[in-house]
Design an enzyme around this catalytic site. Structure first.
Site, PDB file in Angstrom:
ATOM      1  N   SER A   1     -24.148 -19.650 -49.610  1.00  0.00           N
ATOM      2  CA  SER A   1     -24.247 -18.766 -48.627  1.00  0.00           C
ATOM      3  C   SER A   1     -22.921 -17.843 -48.776  1.00  0.00           C
ATOM      4  CB  SER A   1     -24.202 -19.186 -47.263  1.00  0.00           C
ATOM      5  OG  SER A   1     -23.716 -18.168 -46.418  1.00  0.00           O
TER       6      SER A   1
ATOM      7  N   THR B   1     -45.784 -38.938 -38.279  1.00  0.00           N
ATOM      8  CA  THR B   1     -47.060 -38.083 -37.656  1.00  0.00           C
ATOM      9  C   THR B   1     -46.389 -37.343 -36.651  1.00  0.00           C
ATOM     10  OG1 THR B   1     -47.640 -39.728 -35.844  1.00  0.00           O
ATOM     11  CG2 THR B   1     -48.337 -40.041 -38.034  1.00  0.00           C
ATOM     12  N   HIS B   2     -46.912 -35.980 -36.434  1.00  0.00           N
ATOM     13  CA  HIS B   2     -46.567 -35.108 -35.471  1.00  0.00           C
ATOM     14  C   HIS B   2     -44.875 -34.863 -35.765  1.00  0.00           C
ATOM     15  CE1 HIS B   2     -50.303 -35.631 -33.180  1.00  0.00           C
ATOM     16  NE2 HIS B   2     -50.034 -36.847 -33.722  1.00  0.00           N
TER      17      HIS B   2
ATOM     18  N   GLU C   1     -37.704 -22.792 -50.368  1.00  0.00           N
ATOM     19  CA  GLU C   1     -38.337 -21.737 -49.349  1.00  0.00           C
ATOM     20  C   GLU C   1     -39.163 -20.693 -50.240  1.00  0.00           C
ATOM     21  OE1 GLU C   1     -34.697 -21.978 -46.125  1.00  0.00           O
ATOM     22  OE2 GLU C   1     -34.198 -21.163 -47.846  1.00  0.00           O
TER      23      GLU C   1
ATOM     24  N   ASN D   1     -28.091 -24.341 -49.633  1.00  0.00           N
ATOM     25  CA  ASN D   1     -29.359 -24.027 -49.158  1.00  0.00           C
ATOM     26  C   ASN D   1     -30.564 -24.518 -50.088  1.00  0.00           C
ATOM     27  OD1 ASN D   1     -28.324 -23.031 -46.654  1.00  0.00           O
ATOM     28  ND2 ASN D   1     -27.839 -21.371 -47.603  1.00  0.00           N
TER      29      ASN D   1
ATOM     30  N   GLN E   1     -62.311  -3.145 -61.414  1.00  0.00           N
ATOM     31  CA  GLN E   1     -61.145  -3.425 -62.346  1.00  0.00           C
ATOM     32  C   GLN E   1     -60.089  -3.690 -61.673  1.00  0.00           C
ATOM     33  OE1 GLN E   1     -60.730   0.272 -64.652  1.00  0.00           O
ATOM     34  NE2 GLN E   1     -58.962   0.936 -63.291  1.00  0.00           N
TER      35      GLN E   1
ATOM     36  N   ASN F   1     -68.499  -3.182 -69.968  1.00  0.00           N
ATOM     37  CA  ASN F   1     -68.783  -4.050 -68.801  1.00  0.00           C
ATOM     38  C   ASN F   1     -68.961  -5.763 -69.083  1.00  0.00           C
ATOM     39  OD1 ASN F   1     -68.851  -1.656 -67.493  1.00  0.00           O
ATOM     40  ND2 ASN F   1     -71.160  -1.852 -66.864  1.00  0.00           N
TER      41      ASN F   1
ATOM     42  N   LYS G   1     -57.743  -7.361 -61.554  1.00  0.00           N
ATOM     43  CA  LYS G   1     -56.889  -7.952 -62.512  1.00  0.00           C
ATOM     44  C   LYS G   1     -55.448  -8.132 -61.846  1.00  0.00           C
ATOM     45  CE  LYS G   1     -59.611  -6.392 -66.010  1.00  0.00           C
ATOM     46  NZ  LYS G   1     -60.405  -5.763 -64.836  1.00  0.00           N
TER      47      LYS G   1
ATOM     48  N   SER H   1     -56.465   1.348 -66.159  1.00  0.00           N
ATOM     49  CA  SER H   1     -56.329  -0.024 -65.970  1.00  0.00           C
ATOM     50  C   SER H   1     -55.183  -0.496 -67.042  1.00  0.00           C
ATOM     51  CB  SER H   1     -57.195  -0.835 -65.761  1.00  0.00           C
ATOM     52  OG  SER H   1     -58.009  -0.667 -66.831  1.00  0.00           O
TER      53      SER H   1
ATOM     54  N   TYR I   1     -72.185  -4.074 -62.300  1.00  0.00           N
ATOM     55  CA  TYR I   1     -70.381  -3.275 -62.597  1.00  0.00           C
ATOM     56  C   TYR I   1     -70.463  -2.367 -61.767  1.00  0.00           C
ATOM     57  CZ  TYR I   1     -66.369  -1.948 -64.281  1.00  0.00           C
ATOM     58  OH  TYR I   1     -65.132  -1.852 -64.111  1.00  0.00           O
TER      59      TYR I   1
ATOM     60  N   LYS J   1     -22.403 -24.276 -46.827  1.00  0.00           N
ATOM     61  CA  LYS J   1     -23.752 -24.221 -47.119  1.00  0.00           C
ATOM     62  C   LYS J   1     -24.335 -24.661 -48.628  1.00  0.00           C
ATOM     63  CE  LYS J   1     -26.439 -23.580 -44.333  1.00  0.00           C
ATOM     64  NZ  LYS J   1     -27.160 -22.193 -43.684  1.00  0.00           N
TER      65      LYS J   1
END
Ligand code: ARG
Length: 509
Positions: A287, A164-165, A300, A295, A332, A119, A335, A27, A327, A293
């Protein structure tokens, strides 16, 4: 025959580890970043061993100074980008112990691991790491909250269409919209503080499981030295538990959920068809093929990162599911998702803070949409007005719905509705039936109402109910003057941001 081995457990084995097995089980390639926490935990542990007489004072001093020297060396290498450790060391705990032994010799150096196990060691490292991360993330969250507040103040008078919606619902203040995100980040901060409170205990002294055989150890003094508020009381739980990791990365996932929503709002509003906001050009991208463009890639990508956070959370929930106590080496694998979640959230919060500093709000565009949406955004205001005057909500809703239908057919903007339109509406389009008129008469103060209503119901409605006052109050976009400038709201928000920071500092004495 014994093998000379880099492993802490090599003595019991006849053969060295297979190369593939060594690679597969190491690790150190990802836990080396815990070196500061591992060293801190070791310093605390050795000091306690010395206090309890398990390591002579002069030896403890040498171990501690070796640890501190090592920390400096590693930090230098990290800064120079030269901290890559050989996988033969297995993990950061092994590496640090081996290095201390190299510095002060085996007879003294190997005492570092008296009365502990990897541990309890790995659990303390993780807790110290997460505590540091929580502090940093709380600071970043307060940064985002402050810049949100600045924007709320800067654009305090701006009216925007509330949706709304994804359909225009009613006019709202932009400041209310943006401060909704403050509320989310505020709750995120509270959640992190709560997580901190629950995990702020030292597992050291639990050893491999169930404590150690030493008669004189002092878990509480180690906990105090490390700044924990106490010790994990159950020494089996101490090495089994990863709830705190899961809880932490859940809290982080929630932060990115909120980030993904603000990102989505921004993506929509940056679309020139909306044009509600602008971001500094340095946060937009072009772009390769469409020269016109600009963007919203930062938004995003921030929206996309949420998926990683959910994935990490799911990984850890699945990893821990059904593991027997205590343990298991499976743990391990906690992480990489943990580090990834923390790193991702920090970079996202950093970029959002900077990006929000240069947020531009196009008041005119927002107003245009409110007006262009045929002024329908004031329909809820009409309903509220009528209900406040004593209409039942359903009746008010029915009346206004028909009015909207009428305006739609006649292509009238509700905002420019006039008396003759209303007259045409109640006389020719929506002739309220007797029951409805009777209902209104019952609500009318004038004694002569019934007579007037019976002889000319349309006229009666126009005089008594849908009169100039109705038009004046209901055909403007203005909002009620509660907290006119938002001052009370702003004060409350800044006090809450300060409150979180004060509460945080109490955990890092
Ligand atoms: N590297 C391990 C981890 O990250 C800690 C070592 C515990 N290993 C052991 N064999 N008991 O969880």
């Amino acid at each position: 025959m014994t093998q000379k081995s880099f492993k802490l457990w090599g003595g019991r084995f006849h053969k060295p580890a297979d190369k593939l097995a060594e690679e597969f089980t190491e690790s150190i390639s990802f836990d080396s970043r815990l070196y500061r926490h591992d060293i801190l935990g070791s310093v605390a542990h050795v000091k306690m061993l010395s206090k309890c007489g398990l390591v002579p004072k002069n030896e403890a001093v040498r171990i501690v100074s070796a640890l501190r020297g090592l920390e400096k060396e590693i930090s230098k290498r990290v800064k120079a980008g030269r901290f890559k450790l050989d996988k033969k060391y297995e993990d950061i705990h092994t590496y640090i112990e081996k290095k201390v032994i190299e510095k002060v010799g085996d007879a003294i150096g190997s005492k570092i691991h008296t009365a502990r196990s990897r541990n309890d060691q790995v659990s303390v490292d993780l807790r110290l790491y997460i505590k540091d991360e929580i502090r940093e993330i709380l600071l970043l969250l307060s940064g985002v909250c402050n810049v949100i507040l600045d924007n709320a103040k800067k654009y305090r008078d701006v009216l925007m269409p509330g949706y709304t919606h994804m359909q225009v619902a009613k006019p709202i203040y932009f400041r209310d919209y943006i401060l909704a995100y403050f509320e989310m980040f505020y709750r995120d901060s509270q959640r992190l503080l709560d997580c901190l409170k629950r995990m702020d205990f030292s597992p050291l002294g639990a050893g491999a499981i169930g404590g150690t055989f030493y008669k004189k150890t002092d878990r509480a003094s180690v906990a105090r030295y490390l700044g924990f508020s106490g010790v994990v009381s159950n020494t089996v739980d101490a090495v089994s538990d990863r709830d705190f990791v899961i809880e932490f990365i859940f809290d982080l996932a929630m932060i990115t959920l909120h980030i993904s929503r603000i990102s989505e709002d921004f993506v929509i509003w940056l679309n020139p068809q909306f044009g509600f906001i602008s971001l500094d050009e340095s946060f937009m991208t072009g772009s390769s093929i469409l020269p016109q463009k600009k963007n919203p890639d930062v938004c995003e990508i921030a929206r996309a990162k949420t998926g990683r956070l959910y994935g990490n959370l799911m990984t850890l929930l699945t990893l821990m599911k059904g593991l027997p106590l205590s343990y298991n080496r499976d743990m391990q694998e906690d992480k990489p998702p943990l580090f990834d979640s923390a790193d991702t959230v920090k970079s996202t919060l950093r970029i959002y803070t900077k990006m929000l500093e240069k947020l531009g709000v196009n008041k005119q565009k927002m107003l245009e949409v409110l007006v262009e949406a045929s002024g329908y955004a004031v329909a809820p205001k009409m309903v509220d007005y009528l209900a406040e005057k004593g209409f039942s909500l359903r009746k008010a809703h029915g009346f206004v719905s028909n009015l909207v239908k009428y305006c739609e057919a006649k292509k009238i903007n509700l905002l420019s509705l006039k008396r003759p339109d209303l007259a045409d509406f109640v006389n020719n389009f929506y002739k309220p039936d007797k029951g409805f008129v009777g209902y209104l008469v019952g609500r009318s103060k004038a004694g002569s109402a019934r007579k007037a209503a019976e002889s000319a119901p349309g006229q009666y409605l126009l005089e008594e109910w849908f009169n100039e006052k109705f038009l004046k109050e209901c055909t403007s976009l203005s909002l009620p003057a509660v907290d006119k400038n938002g001052d009370r709201q702003f004060k409350d928000v800044s006090e809450r941001i300060r409150g979180i920071m004060n509460e945080t500092s109490a955990y890092y004495k």
